[in-house]
Write an enzyme that holds these catalytic residues in place. Structure first.
Site, PDB file in Angstrom:
ATOM      1  N   ARG A   1       0.868  -1.176   0.000  1.00 43.93           N
ATOM      2  CA  ARG A   1       0.000   0.000   0.000  1.00 43.93           C
ATOM      3  C   ARG A   1       0.910   1.233   0.000  1.00 43.93           C
ATOM      4  O   ARG A   1       2.119   1.108   0.114  1.00 43.93           O
ATOM      5  CB  ARG A   1      -1.012   0.000   1.150  1.00 43.93           C
ATOM      6  CG  ARG A   1      -0.652  -0.640   2.434  1.00 43.93           C
ATOM      7  CD  ARG A   1       0.465   0.018   3.193  1.00 43.93           C
ATOM      8  NE  ARG A   1       0.260   1.450   3.375  1.00 43.93           N
ATOM      9  CZ  ARG A   1       1.205   2.327   3.621  1.00 43.93           C
ATOM     10  NH1 ARG A   1       2.476   1.944   3.680  1.00 43.93           N
ATOM     11  NH2 ARG A   1       0.953   3.605   3.782  1.00 43.93           N
ATOM     12  N   GLY A   2       0.265   2.408  -0.087  1.00 46.66           N
ATOM     13  CA  GLY A   2       1.040   3.634  -0.254  1.00 46.66           C
ATOM     14  C   GLY A   2       1.116   3.920  -1.749  1.00 46.66           C
ATOM     15  O   GLY A   2       1.470   3.015  -2.530  1.00 46.66           O
ATOM     16  N   ALA A   3       0.749   5.151  -2.136  1.00 48.34           N
ATOM     17  CA  ALA A   3       0.567   5.447  -3.559  1.00 48.34           C
ATOM     18  C   ALA A   3       1.765   5.061  -4.451  1.00 48.34           C
ATOM     19  O   ALA A   3       1.586   4.351  -5.447  1.00 48.34           O
ATOM     20  CB  ALA A   3       0.194   6.919  -3.723  1.00 48.34           C
TER      21      ALA A   3
ATOM     22  N   ARG B 278      -7.577   0.023  -6.399  1.00 41.30           N
ATOM     23  CA  ARG B 278      -7.712   1.111  -5.414  1.00 41.30           C
ATOM     24  C   ARG B 278      -7.857   2.427  -6.185  1.00 41.30           C
ATOM     25  O   ARG B 278      -6.906   2.877  -6.832  1.00 41.30           O
ATOM     26  CB  ARG B 278      -6.511   1.119  -4.466  1.00 41.30           C
ATOM     27  CG  ARG B 278      -6.419  -0.187  -3.667  1.00 41.30           C
ATOM     28  CD  ARG B 278      -5.545  -0.041  -2.457  1.00 41.30           C
ATOM     29  NE  ARG B 278      -6.141   0.832  -1.468  1.00 41.30           N
ATOM     30  CZ  ARG B 278      -5.457   1.363  -0.453  1.00 41.30           C
ATOM     31  NH1 ARG B 278      -4.172   1.126  -0.320  1.00 41.30           N
ATOM     32  NH2 ARG B 278      -6.056   2.149   0.426  1.00 41.30           N
TER      33      ARG B 278
ATOM     34  N   GLN C  57      -1.789   2.344  10.011  1.00 42.23           N
ATOM     35  CA  GLN C  57      -0.517   2.440   9.274  1.00 42.23           C
ATOM     36  C   GLN C  57       0.549   3.177  10.104  1.00 42.23           C
ATOM     37  O   GLN C  57       1.740   2.913   9.962  1.00 42.23           O
ATOM     38  CB  GLN C  57      -0.708   3.182   7.946  1.00 42.23           C
ATOM     39  CG  GLN C  57      -1.455   2.404   6.884  1.00 42.23           C
ATOM     40  CD  GLN C  57      -2.939   2.701   6.901  1.00 42.23           C
ATOM     41  OE1 GLN C  57      -3.507   3.031   7.942  1.00 42.23           O
ATOM     42  NE2 GLN C  57      -3.592   2.569   5.767  1.00 42.23           N
TER      43      GLN C  57
ATOM     44  N   ASP D  88      -2.057  10.883  -1.929  1.00 40.72           N
ATOM     45  CA  ASP D  88      -2.496   9.854  -2.890  1.00 40.72           C
ATOM     46  C   ASP D  88      -2.891  10.451  -4.226  1.00 40.72           C
ATOM     47  O   ASP D  88      -2.826   9.783  -5.270  1.00 40.72           O
ATOM     48  CB  ASP D  88      -3.641   9.041  -2.307  1.00 40.72           C
ATOM     49  CG  ASP D  88      -3.100   8.078  -1.284  1.00 40.72           C
ATOM     50  OD1 ASP D  88      -2.870   8.518  -0.139  1.00 40.72           O
ATOM     51  OD2 ASP D  88      -2.843   6.915  -1.637  1.00 40.72           O
TER      52      ASP D  88
HETATM   53  O1  MRU Z   1      -4.409   3.238   2.345  1.00 39.28           O
HETATM   54  P1  MRU Z   1      -2.942   3.437   2.207  1.00 39.28           P
HETATM   55  O2  MRU Z   1      -2.150   2.843   3.329  1.00 39.28           O
HETATM   56  O3  MRU Z   1      -2.431   3.007   0.862  1.00 39.28           O
HETATM   57  O4  MRU Z   1      -2.770   5.003   2.298  1.00 39.28           O
HETATM   58  C1  MRU Z   1      -1.490   5.547   2.185  1.00 39.28           C
HETATM   59  C2  MRU Z   1      -1.449   7.013   2.343  1.00 39.28           C
HETATM   60  O5  MRU Z   1      -2.443   7.667   2.518  1.00 39.28           O
HETATM   61  C3  MRU Z   1      -0.107   7.660   2.165  1.00 39.28           C
HETATM   62  O6  MRU Z   1      -0.002   8.803   2.954  1.00 39.28           O
HETATM   63  C4  MRU Z   1       0.069   8.048   0.691  1.00 39.28           C
HETATM   64  O7  MRU Z   1      -0.183   6.963  -0.150  1.00 39.28           O
HETATM   65  C5  MRU Z   1       1.416   8.560   0.415  1.00 39.28           C
HETATM   66  S1  MRU Z   1       2.615   7.283   0.507  1.00 39.28           S
HETATM   67  C6  MRU Z   1       4.126   7.867   0.097  1.00 39.28           C
END
Ligand code: MRU
Length: 347
Positions: A45-47, A85, A192, A233
């Site tokens: 996860r994480g963009a 997602r 997270q 994101d």
């Molecule tokens: O749902 P997630 O864990 O994928 O959400 C992640 C976030 O909101 C992060 O802050 C975002 O993706 C930036 S990651 C470098």
């Protein structure tokens, strides 16, 4: 520093982020469908990390597709990814990048196409680390020395190919000699902050204190927080920022308390096709994430639940957006457009 995702030659191995920090386990994906599943279930996860996984998923799909059906297979893979997602724009960015390359190679021998797509996926990963380092270099001077930085969610090595966006800025500030420590919001409901940010920073020996989300305002009010740095994101052309739900509340509290609120994100997170954040699709996740904690019910059965995974922070709360090409400030329409078309190292 942890390696989030690795290419094996025929598939990928990812650290299983659903099991951290209790267990360091790995998931191997040998088909594009397994990669899609890992994205949906948040093994990864994480963009930016989702973007790298998506690019590698396309490469796996190309390696396995019947050469006579490569065109149709690429379309199927693309359609599957788009349904994983919806908020993290890096997913679409990565797939489009792979698709453009594929389109430019159509008609070439299948082995050549496959090799080029694998190379491109590896390039997406390698570039992500360079980009994070560049973002760190631009962001480090903004972090006040001797202070505490508050962050929300995990925008670290685990959320990227390595180093991180928001945590990359923190790492770079520390590497530049600044004495800073981090307050990590736990980040309900998926935790997270508690599970990933606290673990990642602890592993690297960066001083970190875990707080629950509802404590952030109080610490700001007490003057304990020097600045906030978060990831994103998707960022609209006007600088509205979609990030993990709870970011908006942190941003409002930061403005109320005179604390600078910084967003660190690569230009691949910019969506300049959207004039404002009102048009950013917000993923709604399963109600169990709210009603249960690690499988244990914490709410009455049958209760109505809402679980938007992201929120949108209006640009008026954003002090600056740190990208690999430089730092954007208001008016964002102008500054983001300029940075989006810049090249690495140009600013
Ligand atoms: O749902 P997630 O864990 O994928 O959400 C992640 C976030 O909101 C992060 O802050 C975002 O993706 C930036 S990651 C470098």
């Amino acid at each position: 520093m942890v390696e989030t995702i690795q290419w094996t030659g025929s598939g990928v191995v990812m650290i299983d982020q659903t099991r951290l920090p209790r267990e360091i386990a790995y998931v191997t994906c040998g088909t594009y469908e397994e990669v899609a599943e890992a994205i949906v279930t948040m093994v990864i996860r994480g963009a930016p990390a989702i973007g790298v996984a998506a690019a590698m998923g396309v490469a796996i799909g190309a390696l396995q597709a019947d050469p006579a059906r490569l065109d149709q297979e690429m379309e199927t893979i693309r359609a599957r990814r788009a349904g994983t997602r919806p908020t993290a724009v890096n997913l679409f960015w990565a797939i489009d990048r792979m698709k453009s390359l594929y389109a430019s190679l159509r008609g070439r021998p299948v082995e050549e196409i496959r090799a080029a797509l694998v190379e491109e996926a590896l390039r997406v990963k390698a570039e992500d680390i360079q980009i994070n380092r560049a973002m760190g270099a631009h962001g480090a001077p903004l972090v006040p020395d001797g202070k505490t930085v508050l962050t929300h969610c995990n925008a670290g090595a685990l959320a990227t190919a390595g180093y991180g966006t928001a945590l990359g800025v923190i790492r770079a500030a520390i590497e530049s000699g600044k004495k800073i420590d981090v307050f990590a919001d736990e980040t309900r409901p998926f935790l997270q902050g508690a599970r990933l940010t606290a673990w990642e920073l602890q592993q690297d020996g960066i001083p970190v204190t875990l707080i629950t989300d509802n404590m952030a305002g109080w610490f700001m009010h007490q003057g304990r927080i020097g600045c906030v740095v978060v990831g994103a994101d998707r960022i609209a052309a006007n600088g509205d920022v979609a990030n993990k739900v709870g970011t908006y509340s942190v941003a409002v509290l930061a403005k109320e308390n005179g604390v600078p609120f910084y967003v660190a994100a690569p230009v691949s997170t910019l969506d300049l096709t959207l004039d404002s954040g009102a048009r950013i699709p917000i993923e709604e996740r399963a109600s169990k994430e709210v009603t249960e904690v690690f499988g244990v019910p914490v709410a009455p059965e049958g209760i109505a639940v809402r679980n938007p995974a992201f929120d949108v922070t209006p640009n008026r709360y954003v002090t600056a957006i740190i990208t690999e090409h430089g730092v954007a400030t208001a008016p964002y329409e102008e500054s983001l457009r300029r940075l989006a078309s810049a090249k690495l190292g140009e600013n």
